[in-house]
Design an enzyme around this catalytic site. Structure first.
Site, short mmCIF file in Angstrom:
data_model
loop_
_atom_site.label_atom_id
_atom_site.label_comp_id
_atom_site.label_asym_id
_atom_site.label_seq_id
_atom_site.Cartn_x
_atom_site.Cartn_y
_atom_site.Cartn_z
N GLY A 297 -11.10 5.18 -9.56
CA GLY A 297 -9.69 6.01 -10.39
C GLY A 297 -10.93 5.99 -11.95
N THR B 32 -6.89 8.71 -6.80
CA THR B 32 -5.84 8.38 -7.20
C THR B 32 -4.88 8.54 -6.78
OG1 THR B 32 -4.84 6.42 -8.92
CG2 THR B 32 -6.09 8.56 -9.69
N ASP C 296 -2.10 7.62 -8.35
CA ASP C 296 -1.12 7.66 -9.72
C ASP C 296 -1.49 8.91 -11.11
OD1 ASP C 296 -1.37 5.70 -9.43
OD2 ASP C 296 -2.23 4.68 -10.19
N MET D 22 5.47 3.74 -7.05
CA MET D 22 4.04 3.64 -7.17
C MET D 22 3.52 4.34 -9.11
SD MET D 22 1.58 1.88 -4.64
CE MET D 22 1.41 -0.04 -4.36
O1 F6P Z 1 -3.54 3.09 -8.99
C1 F6P Z 1 -3.12 2.76 -7.68
C2 F6P Z 1 -2.18 1.54 -7.49
O2 F6P Z 1 -1.83 2.42 -6.02
C3 F6P Z 1 -1.17 1.90 -8.48
O3 F6P Z 1 -0.05 2.70 -8.20
C4 F6P Z 1 -0.52 0.85 -8.80
O4 F6P Z 1 0.30 0.08 -9.90
C5 F6P Z 1 -2.41 -0.20 -7.49
O5 F6P Z 1 -2.77 0.34 -7.23
C6 F6P Z 1 -1.28 -1.57 -7.22
O6 F6P Z 1 -2.07 -1.41 -6.79
P1 F6P Z 1 -2.53 -3.40 -5.77
O7 F6P Z 1 -3.33 -2.75 -4.36
O8 F6P Z 1 -4.30 -4.30 -6.12
O9 F6P Z 1 -1.46 -3.84 -5.78
#
Ligand code: F6P
Length: 358
Positions: free
Chosen positions: A112, A135, A137, A179
């Site tokens: 990402g 990603t 996102d 998310m």
């Molecule tokens: O970037 C992808 C993502 O799933 C986001 O949507 C979310 O905020 C973040 O990663 C969560 O991160 P982690 O897996 O470190 O909790």
């Protein structure tokens, strides 16, 4: 003979394996087998600490539908890359050294925004780098879409669909927290696909009074339930007006686990309704890629193979207007792609009565 390194970095998503398969198959077919692959384990960690191994093309067979990443991944924040590790190791120098020791012709990096910034840094150090935009996102600047996004929409939409039936039976207000980190793409698409009544995005700071008004309007119209799709990064108008530091300080004192619980408490206070919060969380990154992502990742991977053959490095392979394009990393690294609050999709959603809390 070419030696191609691969690594997956940052939070995982559904089509990482499918994308690597595209790269590997593209290389094997174009080079008539005259190519070797080196897999770096657990993201940039493997490149920093020399944890890599030779992989055969068959290691990338049968993984089109497999979720996660066969190489493992980890988060190695860009802002710490130029800071030595706890043993004083210069991480950037170590990555350059390991790249050279592995005798790579190119390194394909799947990740990402943060991953992309480090890829750009490595490119500026003379490494032959190609970045592939991963990603859920969908916030990577310079590409219309990222792999993982569509599969995550499907999962978040399923969650909203399931909530719809129980919300309707119980005449309840439900919040599904989606998310997406600092942007609202996933919430917007899953919200529209799941028929959410209210969608709250980071890009459109909400007014809680308007949110409550929208719920009340529904109950006045005889609709006993309301479903809200709330982005994990949603922010109120008041909070959006704060300075970054003030907002951070406020967040550190927030008594709720996330914004959705705060909104739920406010709605309960103002309306007297019971409100339930559902957080599908990491399920949105889990499982295998859907058909759309399999196609997208196969195309991006295959296009990356061609860029390697053309010796065209220092770029991201983007999808623009349904065509794969090579976009220079230094033009896109460090930029975020958010939802434009004035875009046509928001306008269309508003026209059918979806409230954005404004
Ligand atoms: O970037 C992808 C993502 O799933 C986001 O949507 C979310 O905020 C973040 O990663 C969560 O991160 P982690 O897996 O470190 O909790």
């Amino acid at each position: 003979m070419k030696r191609i390194g691969l690594l997956t970095s940052g939070g995982d998503c559904q089509a990482l394996n499918a994308t690597m398969r595209g790269v590997v198959k593209g290389m094997v077919h174009s080079m008539k087998g005259d190519v070797e692959f080196i897999g770096f384990m657990n993201g940039y960690k493997g490149l920093i600490y020399g944890d890599y191994r030779k992989l055969e093309s068959r290691d990338f067979s049968g993984i089109l539908t497999k979720g996660g990443t066969i190489l493992g991944t980890s988060r190695q924040p860009f802002k710490l890359m130029e800071i030595p590790d706890e043993n004083g190791l210069d991480k950037v120098a170590a990555m350059v050294k390991n790249y050279k020791e592995a005798k790579l012709d190119a390194l394909v990096i799947l990740g990402g925004n943060g991953t992309q910034k480090t890829a750009n840094l490595l490119s500026s150090k003379g490494l032959n780098v190609i970045h592939l935009p991963k990603t859920i996102d969908n916030d990577i600047f310079g590409t219309d879409v990222t792999f993982g996004f569509q599969s995550a929409i499907d999962i978040a939409t399923d969650a909203i669909d399931c909530i719809h039936t129980t919300a309707a039976s119980h005449n309840r207000v439900f919040i599904v927290e989606v998310m997406g980190h600092k942007v609202g793409w996933l919430t917007l698409y899953a919200g529209v696909a799941g028929g959410a009544d209210i969608i709250l995005l980071p890009e459109i700071p909400y007014n809680i009074k308007k949110v409550v008004k929208a719920i009340k309007a529904r109950s006045d119209a005889g609709k006993g339930f309301t479903v809200l799709a709330v982005a994990e990064g949603a922010i109120s108008k008041e909070d959006a007006a704060l300075k970054k530091k003030e907002y951070k300080a406020k967040l550190s004192e927030r008594k709720y686990p996330s914004v959705s619980y705060e909104i739920a408490a406010q709605i309960e206070d103002m309306l007297g309704n019971e409100v339930r919060v559902v957080v599908p969380g990491h399920t949105q990154r889990g499982g295998g890629p859907d058909a759309y992502d399999r196609v997208l990742s196969t195309r991006l991977g295959s296009a990356a193979a061609q860029a390697i053959i053309d010796k065209d490095f220092g770029c991201m392979i983007a999808m623009i207007n349904n065509e794969t394009k090579r976009v220079p990393l230094d033009k896109v690294a460090g930029h975020l792609k958010g939802v434009d609050p004035d875009c046509q999709m928001i306008e269309e959603a508003k026209r059918i009565g979806i409230s954005f809390g404004v």
